[in-house]
Design an enzyme around this catalytic site. Sequence first.
Site, PDB file in Angstrom:
ATOM      1  N   LYS A   1       4.311 -15.768  -3.242  1.00  0.00           N
ATOM      2  CA  LYS A   1       3.009 -16.415  -3.381  1.00  0.00           C
ATOM      3  C   LYS A   1       3.094 -17.595  -4.348  1.00  0.00           C
ATOM      4  O   LYS A   1       2.517 -18.662  -4.108  1.00  0.00           O
ATOM      5  CB  LYS A   1       1.956 -15.401  -3.860  1.00  0.00           C
ATOM      6  CG  LYS A   1       1.516 -14.410  -2.807  1.00  0.00           C
ATOM      7  CD  LYS A   1       0.797 -15.109  -1.677  1.00  0.00           C
ATOM      8  CE  LYS A   1       0.214 -14.148  -0.675  1.00  0.00           C
ATOM      9  NZ  LYS A   1      -0.475 -14.833   0.449  1.00  0.00           N
TER      10      LYS A   1
ATOM     11  N   TYR B   1       6.782 -10.185  -3.802  1.00  0.00           N
ATOM     12  CA  TYR B   1       5.505 -10.642  -3.248  1.00  0.00           C
ATOM     13  C   TYR B   1       4.903 -11.729  -4.130  1.00  0.00           C
ATOM     14  O   TYR B   1       4.497 -12.796  -3.655  1.00  0.00           O
ATOM     15  CB  TYR B   1       4.554  -9.462  -3.141  1.00  0.00           C
ATOM     16  CG  TYR B   1       3.147  -9.811  -2.713  1.00  0.00           C
ATOM     17  CD1 TYR B   1       2.875 -10.214  -1.416  1.00  0.00           C
ATOM     18  CD2 TYR B   1       2.085  -9.712  -3.615  1.00  0.00           C
ATOM     19  CE1 TYR B   1       1.578 -10.524  -1.020  1.00  0.00           C
ATOM     20  CE2 TYR B   1       0.792 -10.010  -3.228  1.00  0.00           C
ATOM     21  CZ  TYR B   1       0.540 -10.416  -1.927  1.00  0.00           C
ATOM     22  OH  TYR B   1      -0.744 -10.728  -1.542  1.00  0.00           O
TER      23      TYR B   1
ATOM     24  N   SER C   1      -2.436 -14.409  -5.147  1.00  0.00           N
ATOM     25  CA  SER C   1      -2.642 -13.085  -5.742  1.00  0.00           C
ATOM     26  C   SER C   1      -2.412 -13.083  -7.241  1.00  0.00           C
ATOM     27  O   SER C   1      -1.656 -13.901  -7.778  1.00  0.00           O
ATOM     28  CB  SER C   1      -1.675 -12.093  -5.083  1.00  0.00           C
ATOM     29  OG  SER C   1      -1.665 -10.851  -5.747  1.00  0.00           O
TER      30      SER C   1
END
Length: 320
Positions: free
Chosen positions: A152, A148, A124
């Site tokens: 990642k 998050y 992402s």
Amino acid sequence: MHIAITGAAGFLGQRLVAQLLDRGELDGDAIRRLTLVDQAEPPVVAKEGVEIRSLALDISTPGALDPVLEAGPDVIYHLAAVVSSAAEADLDLGMRVNFDATRALLEGCRAHGLSRTRLIMASSVAAYGGELPAVLDDMTALHPQNSYGAQKAMSELLVNDYSRRGLVDGLVLRLPTIVIRPGRPNAAASSFASSILREPLNGEEAICPVPTDLELFVMSPGRVVDALIHGAGVSGEALRTFRAFMLPGITVSVAEMLEALREVAGDEALARVRHEPDPRIEAIVGSWPARFTNERARQLGFKNDKDFREIVEAFLGERA
């Protein structure tokens, strides 16, 4: 060819499955087997000549993917994830699904000797953050400002290292913000980017929680699926030693998104968008960069949307 997909019940996973079945082949090889994995059993549409297996698995459970990996898939799409706001709200959940399960998948590939399996992981734009240059390239240092993005980024490094060791043939595609997503808003901090368009186009009200001068780096669902499919055929030699890069999105401000809405659906649709600032969402999304060079992705044959209006019109075409 045998293809396995984690997160196969999600909107991106379902689009990928549909596109693969429609094409019937991947990188020139006929698709003979699909293994679909998610928390709930992914829906299946039968296709003559393709064996489709649908499994409900918690991939964060040790050994959960062994039955999939024992079958020796040629390509694995790792799409399963806890999205941004949910990962920020629950650190343990995000770590378990976004990082621990990725490590377990890589270890499973190692244990089952899948050194030639192409593993494509969806990362992402959230992997970036902090003090950044005006325009980023693929070697800009990762400094995520939310859990998050950190999960990642850690997973990216693992995929890169397992590929360097020859334990798997990995590829990480950093996804721009995907718009316009179908369905209803979810727990992703970027969910508003779809809802401020989708809901007004459906005759419903929507809330915009960020300033209209905020810029986003976006890509349509169709282009993302095309990129996932294209990634299966990019050679390891072309990828060289660094296996992660940003897909070629386009930069657009929220104001430009809303203007596109007005152009295609009129002032009445635009009036359905209410502006209610949400500092929590702005803090997360505002930390994501919006401008990239994308030279490497283009050299490898990945393609972007022409402009934002094309994205809106593609969504309207799918509804028709």
